[in-house]
Enzyme design. Structure first.
Site, PDB file in Angstrom:
ATOM      1  CB  SER A  52      -0.937   0.011   1.209  1.00 25.32           C
ATOM      2  OG  SER A  52      -0.225  -0.285   2.405  1.00 25.32           O
ATOM      3  CG  ASP A  90       2.223  -6.643   1.615  1.00 24.46           C
ATOM      4  OD1 ASP A  90       1.885  -7.750   2.045  1.00 24.46           O
ATOM      5  OD2 ASP A  90       1.463  -5.656   1.629  1.00 24.46           O
ATOM      6  CE  LYS A 120       0.063  -8.705   3.793  1.00 20.96           C
ATOM      7  NZ  LYS A 120      -0.626  -8.687   2.464  1.00 20.96           N
ATOM      8  CD  GLU A 122      -2.239  -9.057  -2.607  1.00 17.11           C
ATOM      9  OE1 GLU A 122      -2.139  -7.938  -2.088  1.00 17.11           O
ATOM     10  OE2 GLU A 122      -2.726  -9.244  -3.752  1.00 17.11           O
ATOM     11  CD  GLU A 189      -7.714  -6.030   1.522  1.00 18.20           C
ATOM     12  OE1 GLU A 189      -7.923  -4.862   1.137  1.00 18.20           O
ATOM     13  OE2 GLU A 189      -6.611  -6.607   1.415  1.00 18.20           O
TER      14      GLU A 189
END
Length: 271
Positions: A52, A90, A120, A122, A189
């Site tokens: 982000s 991330d 991390k 996704e 999320e």
């Protein structure tokens, strides 16, 4: 009293113990040294160096443009400021999707060059091979299911995920799959709260929610959103704990006025 009050450094074991004890895990995003020190001192358990940063630090519309080098830089800054919190980084878009060997190389760079404690990434079934390879190398991995922003163009919107029986069953299946692949935790999320509760109860590893209800083992928000520094962003799941955007503008306006009127510096502020 927090289990972690006397813990010198939050680890994957600490988070697992917290889940077992029913103590919620507090996570916030962080991208720089100064804020890392402040958030760490306030008792945040995990500082997520989120991709982000692409949005709130670099001004991009999505998380896709940020590079591995950018993420490493931000993680280096946060790691220097965090004395107690776990630093979680991330893995950015393009650093793990194409090949598990590339994924491992990216994770190794992050760990070697930043001083962070975990990574991390996704995705579900499609990233299991990469997770296995990274965890076998001794690097802790947190998974991320539901709305995965790196796949925003595939989703077509930032809408709720996991709606309907088929989608819910798929998410639960993939959550178990990520646990079995070695993930120490899982971000959920923007999924229905009932589904998040089901996943949380089905897993032995901690879940961290964002827009996923109170039954997750912990919560995460983007720091700038939580502190009210981004007035244009107000999703249902966001609670603003301050209005720093307004305060920063007020203070800066006063500074500019004092400079323009030769009211700063005063004789007492001069050598």
């Amino acid at each position: 009293m927090s289990y972690l009050k006397e813990v010198k450094r939050v680890t994957t074991t600490s988070l697992q113990t917290m889940k077992g004890a029913g103590e919620k895990i507090a996570m916030l995003t962080c991208y720089d040294y100064t804020m890392a020190g402040l958030l760490d001192a306030a008792g945040v358990d995990v500082l997520l160096v989120g991709d982000s940063a692409s949005n709130v630090m670099a001004g991009y519309e999505t998380t896709l443009p940020i590079t591995l080098d950018h993420m490493i830089y931000h993680a280096q800054c946060v790691s220097r400021g965090a004395k107690r919190a776990m630093v979680l980084v991330d893995m950015p878009f393009g650093s793990y999707q194409s090949d598990s060997s590339i994924a491992l190389a990216s994770a190794v760079r992050i760990m070697k060059e930043t001083g962070a404690h975990a990574v991390k990434l996704e995705g579900g079934e499609e990233v299991v091979e990469s997770i296995l390879k990274i965890t076998k190398a001794g690097i802790p991995v947190m998974g991320h299911l539901g709305l995965t922003p790196q796949s925003i163009h595939q989703f077509g919107s930032y809408g709720i995920q996991g709606k309907g029986e088929e989608a819910a069953n798929k998410l639960i299946k993939e959550a178990v799959m990520l646990q079995e692949a070695g993930c120490f935790g899982l971000v959920l999320e923007k999924i229905p709260a009932v589904l998040a509760a089901q996943v949380t109860h089905a897993l032995q590893i901690p879940t961290i929610g964002i827009g996923a209800g109170v039954d997750c083992d912990g919560q995460v928000l983007v720091m700038q959103d939580m502190l009210g520094m981004n007035d244009g962003f107000a999703p249902k799941f966001l609670r603003k704990y301050a209005s720093l955007g307004e305060e920063i503008t007020r203070a800066t306006t006063a500074y500019v006025q004092d400079v323009k009127q030769a009211q700063f510096p005063s004789p007492e502020e001069s050598y």
